[in-house]
Design a protein around this motif. Structure first.
Motif, PDB file in Angstrom:
ATOM      1  N   LYS A  47      47.571  34.168  34.754  1.00  0.00           N
ATOM      2  CA  LYS A  47      47.655  34.570  35.076  1.00  0.00           C
ATOM      3  C   LYS A  47      47.125  33.798  36.757  1.00  0.00           C
ATOM      4  O   LYS A  47      47.753  34.812  37.694  1.00  0.00           O
ATOM      5  CB  LYS A  47      46.455  35.684  35.150  1.00  0.00           C
ATOM      6  CG  LYS A  47      46.806  36.606  34.253  1.00  0.00           C
ATOM      7  CD  LYS A  47      47.922  37.315  34.190  1.00  0.00           C
ATOM      8  CE  LYS A  47      48.318  38.674  33.187  1.00  0.00           C
ATOM      9  NZ  LYS A  47      47.932  38.857  32.885  1.00  0.00           N
ATOM     10  N   CYS A  48      46.567  33.148  36.435  1.00  0.00           N
ATOM     11  CA  CYS A  48      45.535  32.325  37.821  1.00  0.00           C
ATOM     12  C   CYS A  48      46.413  30.863  37.820  1.00  0.00           C
ATOM     13  O   CYS A  48      46.604  30.503  38.741  1.00  0.00           O
ATOM     14  CB  CYS A  48      44.556  32.577  37.793  1.00  0.00           C
ATOM     15  SG  CYS A  48      43.894  33.779  37.617  1.00  0.00           S
ATOM     16  N   ILE A  97      40.170  39.896  41.920  1.00  0.00           N
ATOM     17  CA  ILE A  97      41.190  40.205  41.097  1.00  0.00           C
ATOM     18  C   ILE A  97      40.828  41.329  40.241  1.00  0.00           C
ATOM     19  O   ILE A  97      40.830  41.800  39.426  1.00  0.00           O
ATOM     20  CB  ILE A  97      40.847  39.299  39.036  1.00  0.00           C
ATOM     21  CG1 ILE A  97      39.603  38.109  39.063  1.00  0.00           C
ATOM     22  CG2 ILE A  97      41.260  37.903  39.210  1.00  0.00           C
ATOM     23  CD1 ILE A  97      39.418  38.983  38.017  1.00  0.00           C
ATOM     24  N   THR A 110      44.190  40.620  45.987  1.00  0.00           N
ATOM     25  CA  THR A 110      44.391  41.090  45.200  1.00  0.00           C
ATOM     26  C   THR A 110      45.264  40.154  44.220  1.00  0.00           C
ATOM     27  O   THR A 110      46.299  39.574  44.866  1.00  0.00           O
ATOM     28  CB  THR A 110      44.289  42.233  44.634  1.00  0.00           C
ATOM     29  OG1 THR A 110      45.643  43.243  45.059  1.00  0.00           O
ATOM     30  CG2 THR A 110      43.268  43.156  45.232  1.00  0.00           C
ATOM     31  N   MET A 111      44.171  38.986  43.664  1.00  0.00           N
ATOM     32  CA  MET A 111      44.632  38.480  43.004  1.00  0.00           C
ATOM     33  C   MET A 111      45.625  39.159  41.224  1.00  0.00           C
ATOM     34  O   MET A 111      44.599  39.714  40.738  1.00  0.00           O
ATOM     35  CB  MET A 111      44.198  37.206  42.582  1.00  0.00           C
ATOM     36  CG  MET A 111      44.055  36.411  43.985  1.00  0.00           C
ATOM     37  SD  MET A 111      45.213  35.389  44.536  1.00  0.00           S
ATOM     38  CE  MET A 111      45.245  35.808  46.318  1.00  0.00           C
ATOM     39  N   LYS A 117      49.121  42.950  38.642  1.00  0.00           N
ATOM     40  CA  LYS A 117      47.378  42.720  38.259  1.00  0.00           C
ATOM     41  C   LYS A 117      46.270  42.944  36.707  1.00  0.00           C
ATOM     42  O   LYS A 117      47.598  43.242  36.006  1.00  0.00           O
ATOM     43  CB  LYS A 117      46.209  44.052  39.056  1.00  0.00           C
ATOM     44  CG  LYS A 117      47.520  44.214  40.226  1.00  0.00           C
ATOM     45  CD  LYS A 117      47.947  42.948  41.650  1.00  0.00           C
ATOM     46  CE  LYS A 117      48.229  42.810  42.478  1.00  0.00           C
ATOM     47  NZ  LYS A 117      48.444  41.598  43.383  1.00  0.00           N
ATOM     48  N   LEU A 118      45.705  42.347  36.750  1.00  0.00           N
ATOM     49  CA  LEU A 118      44.634  42.352  35.927  1.00  0.00           C
ATOM     50  C   LEU A 118      44.453  43.694  34.911  1.00  0.00           C
ATOM     51  O   LEU A 118      44.417  44.205  35.443  1.00  0.00           O
ATOM     52  CB  LEU A 118      43.683  41.570  35.576  1.00  0.00           C
ATOM     53  CG  LEU A 118      44.010  39.761  35.378  1.00  0.00           C
ATOM     54  CD1 LEU A 118      44.354  39.535  36.989  1.00  0.00           C
ATOM     55  CD2 LEU A 118      42.805  38.832  35.712  1.00  0.00           C
ATOM     56  N   VAL A 123      39.881  42.002  33.222  1.00  0.00           N
ATOM     57  CA  VAL A 123      38.909  42.328  34.583  1.00  0.00           C
ATOM     58  C   VAL A 123      37.508  42.213  34.328  1.00  0.00           C
ATOM     59  O   VAL A 123      36.426  41.708  34.020  1.00  0.00           O
ATOM     60  CB  VAL A 123      39.209  42.968  35.299  1.00  0.00           C
ATOM     61  CG1 VAL A 123      37.591  43.042  36.303  1.00  0.00           C
ATOM     62  CG2 VAL A 123      40.260  42.904  36.015  1.00  0.00           C
TER      63      VAL A 123
END
Length: 495
Positions: A47-48, A97, A110-111, A117-118, A123
């Protein structure tokens, strides 16, 4: 030959694919995600740390942050650290996040950017990981392995925390809650004991002088300063620690204020004497006399024998009639102890200035005009300069604040813009840097990049090169400013 060229063409793609699909593997064939714990690493590498995002190759367009490894995560981004061990509430990685209001604040955008999204579970997992110290897969917590680590400390008045900086990386490594109540106490001054083993802090709205270990920043004890206050609760502003580290002299800055002598071993107030608006304080090099400025409507200051606090001697800072208000704020002694410099904020008709006094007879040696509201000052011991923050100087067009750089031998002055509303300042001769704490507390200052759960405007720390008297800059040429929590004010170094 055509076959060899084809093989060479595909090699970079094979390497890239191996990195992102599996990273490294241990002897059991399980991905080790470049030292991230497996559950954390799985999220980060899917995701990152993906192509075009937080990788070494693309971090320039992603806030300067690479997450290709656990170590690189702690190198932070272009503005500051992004993960603070044990504190999800001060870790911008978490805030970007997080999309669940009950889990903490959310920063925009938001990331992952423009991606799914997470989940709440992801999270929550990352929040739990950060609050456990954000350890690597071997359980190591960043910045925890060296009890003698060189650090510097910054008070944050808006959030009741002290920011702990790692002096090697110049990045925040911890946020320490201070104060004894749920209300805002506004930590005002931090100082490190002469032996480097402890740091202490006092708060404007609090009752205590608090003591912490520098080895691990753990709480040690607190002294109730109001137990010796002459009239009600105090406004505890500054303090000085004796050369042997056994006592502190704390200043209650009120119209009917006081100086409280505190035993740092028993946490008791042993004496308390009355003064009108005492503010800055410093011990002479021998430690037998405490010098105290008197601010708000005064042209005087005092020196007080440490073995007899009830016998202060008055010093007149304005020797030429007519006497005016100079509003002495703070003072420091030169490295050789032969003179002391006093910041005078001068609310009367004279300009803000530094008054240089001779230690042997307290006579006036020089008057040095500087920018508006001169506040804190710090001497270099390897170069002949003293650095003074002038918090409200407007001499730099469209900017607020400056630092005056004074040659303490010939009293020549230059000035430099360091950031919005500089206040705390300390010279680090060993690193060849001057740490400047910029409050950025007024609405006309530059908008902070982030916000924190306690609200308020984040400030920052910037750095002057001690040898060139220029600002340390980023690769793109802008002033290097490390953003920290709301209203930073005072700074102290642990050598």
């Amino acid at each position: 030959m055509h076959k060899n060229k084809s093989i060479l063409f595909f090699i970079p793609f094979l390497i890239l694919g191996m990195f992102f699909l599996s990273t490294c593997t241990n002897e059991k064939g399980i991905p080790d995600y470049n030292q991230f714990p497996d559950d954390v690493g799985k999220i980060i590498f899917t995701k990152c740390a993906t192509p075009g995002c937080h990788t070494d190759a693309s971090k320039g367009a992603s806030g300067g942050l690479s997450m290709e490894s656990w170590d690189k995560l702690f190198e932070g981004g272009s503005g500051s650290a992004c993960v603070i061990p044990f504190r999800h509430d001060y870790s911008t990685f978490f805030s970007y996040i997080n999309t669940y209001s009950d889990l903490g604040i959310t920063l925009s955008p938001t990331m992952p950017y423009n991606e799914t999204k997470l989940t709440r579970e992801e999270v929550t997992l990352l929040k739990t990981w950060i609050n456990a110290g954000a350890p690597n897969r071997d359980g190591e917590v960043k910045f925890a392995g060296n009890p003698n680590r060189k650090k510097f400390y910054v008070t944050n008045q808006g959030c009741d925390v002290v920011t702990v900086f790692d002096a090697e990386t110049l990045l925040p490594m911890r946020y320490i809650n201070v104060g004894a109540t749920a209300g805002t106490e506004s930590p005002h001054m931090v100082r490190v004991s002469p032996d480097g083993q402890y740091w202490c802090v006092v708060s404007l709205g609090g009752e205590y002088l608090e003591k912490y270990r520098t080895s691990d920043d753990s709480f040690v004890g607190r002294a109730d300063l109001n137990s010796g206050a002459l009239v009600g609760a105090g406004n505890w502003n500054t303090f000085t620690i004796t050369n042997d580290g056994q006592k502190a002299f704390c200043i209650d800055w009120r119209a009917v204020g006081a100086i409280a002598e505190v035993n740092l071993n028993t946490y008791t107030v042993t004496h308390s004497i009355g003064f009108n608006y005492p503010h800055g304080s410093s011990l002479n090099p021998s430690g037998d006399t405490l010098y105290v400025t008197q601010q708000n409507g005064s042209s005087k200051m005092y020196k007080v024998p440490t073995n007899d606090l009830f016998s202060p001697i008055e010093i007149n800072l304005f020797t030429t009639p007519p006497a005016v208000t100079v509003d002495a704020h703070d003072l420091r002694f030169s490295p050789d102890g032969t003179k002391y410099f006093v910041t005078c904020q001068s609310q009367g008709f004279i300009v803000p200035e530094i008054r240089v006094m001779q230690t042997s007879n307290d006579s006036l040696l020089a008057i040095i005009p500087v920018g508006a509201m001169p506040s804190e000052l710090s001497f270099s011991t390897t170069t002949p300069y003293v650095f003074v923050t002038c918090m409200e100087d407007l001499s730099f067009a469209g900017k607020r604040g400056s630092v005056a750089i004074i040659n303490y031998n010939d009293y020549s002055v230059t000035s430099i813009y360091t950031g919005h509303q500089p206040h705390g300042i300390e010279v680090d001769d060993a690193k060849g840097l001057v740490y400047v704490v910029n409050r950025n507390n007024s609405s006309d200052g530059p908008a902070p990049h982030h916000s924190t759960e306690c609200g308020g405007r984040n400030g920052n720390v910037s750095f002057i090169n001690l040898n060139t008297h220029t600002m340390v800059t980023t690769p793109n040429g802008s002033i290097k400013k490390v953003e920290i929590s709301a209203d930073p004010y005072s700074v102290a170094i642990r050598y």
